[in-house]
Design a protein around this motif. Structure first.
Motif, PDB file in Angstrom:
ATOM      1  N   GLU A 131       1.073  -0.994   0.431  1.00 43.43           N
ATOM      2  CA  GLU A 131       0.124  -0.132   0.026  1.00 43.43           C
ATOM      3  C   GLU A 131       0.962   1.375   0.099  1.00 43.43           C
ATOM      4  OE1 GLU A 131      -3.415   1.793   3.154  1.00 43.43           O
ATOM      5  OE2 GLU A 131      -1.775   0.585   3.320  1.00 43.43           O
ATOM      6  N   LEU A 132       0.448   2.203  -0.619  1.00 45.85           N
ATOM      7  CA  LEU A 132       1.449   3.477  -1.011  1.00 45.85           C
ATOM      8  C   LEU A 132      -0.053   4.418  -0.022  1.00 45.85           C
ATOM      9  CD1 LEU A 132       2.370   5.025  -4.144  1.00 45.85           C
ATOM     10  CD2 LEU A 132       3.570   3.668  -2.902  1.00 45.85           C
ATOM     11  N   LEU A 133       0.501   4.563   1.763  1.00 48.24           N
ATOM     12  CA  LEU A 133       0.177   5.425   2.601  1.00 48.24           C
ATOM     13  C   LEU A 133       0.404   6.849   2.553  1.00 48.24           C
ATOM     14  CD1 LEU A 133      -1.874   5.561   5.097  1.00 48.24           C
ATOM     15  CD2 LEU A 133       0.162   4.838   7.034  1.00 48.24           C
ATOM     16  N   THR A 134      -0.613   8.022   2.567  1.00 50.26           N
ATOM     17  CA  THR A 134      -0.038   9.346   2.647  1.00 50.26           C
ATOM     18  C   THR A 134      -0.291   9.693   3.330  1.00 50.26           C
ATOM     19  OG1 THR A 134      -0.944   9.533   0.161  1.00 50.26           O
ATOM     20  CG2 THR A 134      -0.586  11.001   1.515  1.00 50.26           C
ATOM     21  N   LEU A 135       0.572  10.188   4.154  1.00 48.59           N
ATOM     22  CA  LEU A 135       0.704  11.039   5.164  1.00 48.59           C
ATOM     23  C   LEU A 135       1.346  12.950   4.813  1.00 48.59           C
ATOM     24  CD1 LEU A 135       3.345   9.927   7.167  1.00 48.59           C
ATOM     25  CD2 LEU A 135       1.240   9.978   8.126  1.00 48.59           C
ATOM     26  N   TYR A 136       0.215  13.620   5.409  1.00 45.41           N
ATOM     27  CA  TYR A 136       0.045  15.151   5.200  1.00 45.41           C
ATOM     28  C   TYR A 136       1.370  15.779   6.173  1.00 45.41           C
ATOM     29  CZ  TYR A 136      -3.888  13.338   3.180  1.00 45.41           C
ATOM     30  OH  TYR A 136      -4.866  12.675   1.542  1.00 45.41           O
ATOM     31  N   LEU A 137       1.871  16.907   5.085  1.00 43.44           N
ATOM     32  CA  LEU A 137       2.597  17.218   6.120  1.00 43.44           C
ATOM     33  C   LEU A 137       2.015  19.195   6.863  1.00 43.44           C
ATOM     34  CD1 LEU A 137       5.695  16.329   3.788  1.00 43.44           C
ATOM     35  CD2 LEU A 137       5.271  15.501   6.069  1.00 43.44           C
ATOM     36  N   ALA A 138       1.857  19.410   6.924  1.00 42.51           N
ATOM     37  CA  ALA A 138       1.909  21.043   7.313  1.00 42.51           C
ATOM     38  C   ALA A 138       3.071  21.207   8.843  1.00 42.51           C
ATOM     39  CB  ALA A 138       0.059  20.822   7.518  1.00 42.51           C
ATOM     40  N   GLY A 139       3.621  22.683   8.771  1.00 42.31           N
ATOM     41  CA  GLY A 139       4.046  23.743   9.782  1.00 42.31           C
ATOM     42  C   GLY A 139       4.881  22.060  10.208  1.00 42.31           C
ATOM     43  N   ASN A 140       6.128  22.038   9.779  1.00 41.86           N
ATOM     44  CA  ASN A 140       6.708  21.173  10.640  1.00 41.86           C
ATOM     45  C   ASN A 140       6.094  19.995  11.642  1.00 41.86           C
ATOM     46  OD1 ASN A 140       8.981  22.623   8.964  1.00 41.86           O
ATOM     47  ND2 ASN A 140       8.733  23.967  11.465  1.00 41.86           N
ATOM     48  N   GLN A 141       5.187  19.372  10.994  1.00 44.16           N
ATOM     49  CA  GLN A 141       4.432  18.458  10.780  1.00 44.16           C
ATOM     50  C   GLN A 141       3.337  17.244  10.573  1.00 44.16           C
ATOM     51  OE1 GLN A 141       3.356  17.690  15.120  1.00 44.16           O
ATOM     52  NE2 GLN A 141       4.961  18.953  14.994  1.00 44.16           N
TER      53      GLN A 141
END
Length: 175
Positions: A131-141
């Motif tokens: 599986e390709l799992l997407t993590l989102y990135l914002a504000g260094n998190q």
């Protein structure tokens, strides 16, 4: 035919180092080559390089037509801005950059005040499915679909509720 086999051999050799270096600490020894498995698999959940049917050889040939082994590795593991049209043709191939974060992930990104970007993790589950799992990135998190935030990949690996301890992940070093 020779080009496909050469690309596969080059890709597996180039990607083996990354897979070994990024495997979890509880990974079997030797660490599996998740990127090599991904390259050959015709059934990857949430694949951003979707196959249009065909064999593993067809998939490898398609990758070889657009990417060198290093380009494929970089394109798959780099963070990218979520786009509306879902296309990134900077390297000549197709990479789906569409992002459909959950409402919880969007709210967390808004609360952090950051622009929403994404990063893909290659995951091999206990049943050997990929599986390709997407993590989102914002504000260094990093933000998962539940809206939970993580300081880094190590924290995600230890505290997420999306994966089990038997799932193996591949992400760039230092992610």
């Amino acid at each position: 035919m020779h080009l496909r086999h050469s690309f596969l051999a080059l890709a597996l050799a180039a990607l083996a180092f990354t897979a070994t270096g990024c495997a979890t600490s509880d990974a079997p020894d030797p660490a599996p080559n998740l990127l090599g498995e991904y390259l050959k698999s015709t059934s990857v959940k949430n694949d951003r390089f979707p196959s249009t049917g065909g064999s593993s050889e067809d998939r490898v040939a398609n990758f070889a037509a657009y990417y060198s082994a290093d380009q494929l590795q970089s394109r798959l593991l780099l963070a990218f801005p979520c786009s509306n049209d879902g296309q990134d043709r900077r390297s000549g191939g197709f990479f789906d950059t569409s992002c459909t974060p959950s409402m919880a992930a969007e709210k967390t990104a808004d609360d952090l005040g950051g622009t929403l970007n994404a990063r893909v993790l290659v995951v091999r589950h206990k049943d050997k499915s990929l599986e390709l799992l997407t993590l989102y990135l914002a504000g260094n998190q990093a933000i998962d679909d539940t809206g939970q935030t993580y300081a880094d990949l190590k924290e995600f690996r230890s505290k997420n509720g999306l994966l089990t301890s038997s799932d193996l992940i591949l992400a760039p070093a230092g992610a």
